[in-house]
Design a protein around this motif. Structure first.
Motif, PDB file in Angstrom:
ATOM      1  N   ARG A 181      -7.165  -2.383  19.152  1.00 23.31           N
ATOM      2  CA  ARG A 181      -5.778  -2.354  18.409  1.00 23.31           C
ATOM      3  C   ARG A 181      -5.793  -1.145  17.400  1.00 23.31           C
ATOM      4  N   TYR A 182      -4.636  -0.817  17.299  1.00 24.35           N
ATOM      5  CA  TYR A 182      -4.397   0.391  16.475  1.00 24.35           C
ATOM      6  C   TYR A 182      -4.400  -0.070  14.925  1.00 24.35           C
ATOM      7  N   THR A 183      -5.233   0.884  14.179  1.00 22.58           N
ATOM      8  CA  THR A 183      -5.140   0.653  12.671  1.00 22.58           C
ATOM      9  C   THR A 183      -5.074   2.078  12.168  1.00 22.58           C
ATOM     10  N   LEU A 184      -4.928   2.172  10.948  1.00 17.97           N
ATOM     11  CA  LEU A 184      -4.903   3.266  10.034  1.00 17.97           C
ATOM     12  C   LEU A 184      -6.139   3.931  10.126  1.00 17.97           C
ATOM     13  N   LEU A 185      -7.147   3.331   9.857  1.00 19.97           N
ATOM     14  CA  LEU A 185      -8.617   3.654   9.785  1.00 19.97           C
ATOM     15  C   LEU A 185      -9.279   4.281  10.912  1.00 19.97           C
ATOM     16  N   ARG A 186      -8.514   4.045  12.167  1.00 21.10           N
ATOM     17  CA  ARG A 186      -9.263   4.866  13.280  1.00 21.10           C
ATOM     18  C   ARG A 186      -8.848   6.257  13.173  1.00 21.10           C
ATOM     19  N   GLU A 187      -8.118   6.595  12.411  1.00 19.88           N
ATOM     20  CA  GLU A 187      -7.768   8.087  12.477  1.00 19.88           C
ATOM     21  C   GLU A 187      -8.792   9.278  12.106  1.00 19.88           C
ATOM     22  N   LYS A 188      -9.628   8.496  11.090  1.00 18.75           N
ATOM     23  CA  LYS A 188     -10.722   9.389  10.423  1.00 18.75           C
ATOM     24  C   LYS A 188     -11.324  10.061  11.628  1.00 18.75           C
ATOM     25  N   ASP A 189     -11.834   9.429  12.477  1.00 18.05           N
ATOM     26  CA  ASP A 189     -12.544  10.075  13.870  1.00 18.05           C
ATOM     27  C   ASP A 189     -11.577  10.925  14.616  1.00 18.05           C
ATOM     28  N   GLU A 190     -10.318  10.661  14.613  1.00 19.42           N
ATOM     29  CA  GLU A 190      -9.645  11.544  15.661  1.00 19.42           C
ATOM     30  C   GLU A 190      -9.100  12.750  14.815  1.00 19.42           C
ATOM     31  N   LEU A 191      -9.084  12.978  13.638  1.00 20.98           N
ATOM     32  CA  LEU A 191      -8.473  14.028  13.321  1.00 20.98           C
ATOM     33  C   LEU A 191      -9.454  15.218  13.370  1.00 20.98           C
ATOM     34  N   LEU A 206       0.848  -1.151   0.034  1.00 23.69           N
ATOM     35  CA  LEU A 206       0.042   0.131  -0.015  1.00 23.69           C
ATOM     36  C   LEU A 206       0.727   1.168  -0.018  1.00 23.69           C
ATOM     37  N   HIS A 207       0.168   2.364  -0.277  1.00 25.33           N
ATOM     38  CA  HIS A 207       0.734   3.328  -0.215  1.00 25.33           C
ATOM     39  C   HIS A 207       0.031   4.769   0.441  1.00 25.33           C
ATOM     40  N   ALA A 208       0.135   5.642   1.278  1.00 23.89           N
ATOM     41  CA  ALA A 208      -0.739   6.312   1.873  1.00 23.89           C
ATOM     42  C   ALA A 208       0.096   7.898   1.683  1.00 23.89           C
ATOM     43  N   ASP A 209      -0.905   8.842   1.706  1.00 24.22           N
ATOM     44  CA  ASP A 209      -0.633  10.260   1.755  1.00 24.22           C
ATOM     45  C   ASP A 209      -0.197  10.638   3.129  1.00 24.22           C
ATOM     46  N   CYS A 210       1.003  11.256   3.128  1.00 29.44           N
ATOM     47  CA  CYS A 210       1.587  11.658   4.442  1.00 29.44           C
ATOM     48  C   CYS A 210       0.968  12.737   5.492  1.00 29.44           C
ATOM     49  N   ASP A 211       0.381  13.507   4.464  1.00 28.25           N
ATOM     50  CA  ASP A 211      -0.488  14.755   5.133  1.00 28.25           C
ATOM     51  C   ASP A 211      -1.820  14.241   5.799  1.00 28.25           C
ATOM     52  N   LYS A 212      -2.277  13.366   5.155  1.00 30.16           N
ATOM     53  CA  LYS A 212      -3.740  12.773   5.369  1.00 30.16           C
ATOM     54  C   LYS A 212      -3.246  11.811   6.830  1.00 30.16           C
ATOM     55  N   PHE A 213      -2.184  11.137   6.619  1.00 32.09           N
ATOM     56  CA  PHE A 213      -1.963  10.115   7.905  1.00 32.09           C
ATOM     57  C   PHE A 213      -1.075  10.663   8.674  1.00 32.09           C
ATOM     58  N   ARG A 214      -0.975  11.884   9.250  1.00 30.52           N
ATOM     59  CA  ARG A 214      -0.071  12.628   9.980  1.00 30.52           C
ATOM     60  C   ARG A 214      -0.216  11.679  11.603  1.00 30.52           C
ATOM     61  N   HIS A 215      -1.288  11.465  11.976  1.00 28.27           N
ATOM     62  CA  HIS A 215      -1.441  10.709  13.205  1.00 28.27           C
ATOM     63  C   HIS A 215      -0.934   9.372  13.088  1.00 28.27           C
ATOM     64  N   PRO A 216      -1.076   8.464  12.214  1.00 30.40           N
ATOM     65  CA  PRO A 216      -0.093   7.272  12.284  1.00 30.40           C
ATOM     66  C   PRO A 216       1.228   7.350  12.360  1.00 30.40           C
ATOM     67  N   LEU A 217       1.733   8.390  11.572  1.00 32.40           N
ATOM     68  CA  LEU A 217       3.326   8.639  11.611  1.00 32.40           C
ATOM     69  C   LEU A 217       3.642   8.975  12.852  1.00 32.40           C
ATOM     70  N   LEU A 218       3.102   9.868  13.632  1.00 28.76           N
ATOM     71  CA  LEU A 218       3.252  10.113  15.082  1.00 28.76           C
ATOM     72  C   LEU A 218       3.530   8.962  15.940  1.00 28.76           C
ATOM     73  N   HIS A 219       2.668   7.853  15.373  1.00 26.29           N
ATOM     74  CA  HIS A 219       3.067   6.606  16.313  1.00 26.29           C
ATOM     75  C   HIS A 219       4.195   5.945  16.110  1.00 26.29           C
TER      76      HIS A 219
END
Length: 349
Positions: free
Chosen positions: A339-349, A240-253
């Motif tokens: 458990r942590y997954t990338l898709l949880r971030e939508k609610d957190e942003l 997979l590939h992901a947009d760094c701007d959209k997925f800032r929160h996973p990067l923080l982890h």
């Protein structure tokens, strides 16, 4: 399950509506499974939340489950949509020249619609129509493209991308399905908030390239190395590939920010593991070893206990390396019922 109890009468009423429209019981079947009594079925199809609505075609479970509104009208409309013809019939070959070349197109040229060749093509299109655009031409209209018999062609994205011809048997479903799936589903897919849950449900760990949206060079390098080093691992891990701007929160982890991108990581659904250096991507075998270390459990061991003794540099005391790994870097990712997954971030942003 309260939500299952709420859905049950709605699901049953939707089945009655559809039964009136499609009285042939072989056209549409509604079924329900008590996963307490039939845990083997739940496990086989990776059911982890309730209620879950899965779609099957010809005995094959579709990747995309139903996530629409839980109402009689919405479920019935979904079934009608699924029953619609997934193949657009062209009336002039000039239509082929004006195709949207940003999409993946599969074009079938057949002598007649009432044929085994077309019926097999139709089965494939029913399964993969969300991933590709399917078109067909028949008789005199398709004759110019049938100089050696019925023919199926893949037109990849890009105005100048060359066509690819299917060379196998057109009546062998397994062969043409495998070929079409390979063309319609990219080896490296983009993960977004919209498809994250769907990708997770495939049950495979993620190998993810985090990159800036306009950084196509890094993406191309990643795609090339995945194809070169990891094609044999297809089916054991999702690329997979992901947009760094959209997925800032996973990067923080993983203690990264968009300024650190491109970054490669594995999400095993228990922890995330970072590929040490993006610059090593093209080192022969380096990326593959990273994935193999996931499968062997080495990444998990080192996450908890530090580097394996076999990885100790000559002359360096083992106890210094294995005494206490930097747990704090990954503490938020420890296994839990949430458990942590990338898709949880939508609610957190």
């Amino acid at each position: 399950c309260r939500f299952s109890q709420m859905l049950h009468p709605i699901f049953e009423e939707a089945s009655n509506v559809i039964k009136e429209e499609y009285p042939d019981k072989n056209q549409v079947v509604f079924a329900r499974v008590d996963c307490d009594q039939h845990s083997d079925i739940a496990q086989r199809y990776r059911i982890s939340k309730y209620p879950t609505l899965k779609l099957f075609r010809n005995g094959m479970m579709m990747k995309r489950e139903y996530r629409g509104q839980r109402s009689v009208t919405a479920i019935a409309d979904y079934i009608r949509q699924q029953k619609s013809n997934p193949i657009r019939e062209v009336q002039d070959l000039e239509e082929i020249n004006s195709l949207d070349r940003s999409r993946r197109n599969i074009v079938g040229y057949f002598e007649q619609k009432d044929s085994d060749n077309y019926r097999t093509f139709e089965r494939v299109a029913n399964i993969l129509h969300d991933d590709c655009v399917f078109l067909s031409a028949f008789g005199a209209i398709s004759k110019a493209e049938r100089f050696s018999g019925d023919n199926v062609i893949y037109k990849p994205p890009g105005e100048n991308a060359p066509d690819m011809v299917y060379l196998g048997s057109l009546t062998n479903f397994d062969l043409i399905y495998a070929w079409t799936q390979d063309k319609c589903v990219p080896l490296v897919r983009e993960i977004t908030f919209e498809n994250g849950e769907e990708l997770t449900e495939e049950g495979l760990p993620f190998l993810i390239l985090f990159h800036m949206k306009d950084d196509l060079e890094s993406l191309e390098k990643f795609q090339q190395e995945v194809a070169r080093q990891l094609i044999s691992e297809k089916g054991t891990i999702n690329f997979l590939h992901a947009d760094c701007d959209k997925f800032r929160h996973p990067l923080l982890h993983i203690q990264k920010t968009p300024a650190d991108c491109p970054v490669i990581a594995i999400d095993s659904f228990r922890h995330m593991y970072v590929f040490p250096d993006f610059g090593d991507l093209s080192v022969p075998g380096k990326l593959k070893q990273f994935v193999l270390d996931l499968h062997s459990g080495k990444l998990h061991r080192e996450f908890h206990h530090g580097p394996d003794p076999t990885d100790v540099a000559p002359g360096q005391p083992i106890q210094d390396l294995a005494s206490s790994p930097p747990e704090s870097s990954f503490q938020k990712l420890a296994p839990s019922e949430h458990r942590y997954t990338l898709l949880r971030e939508k609610d957190e942003l």
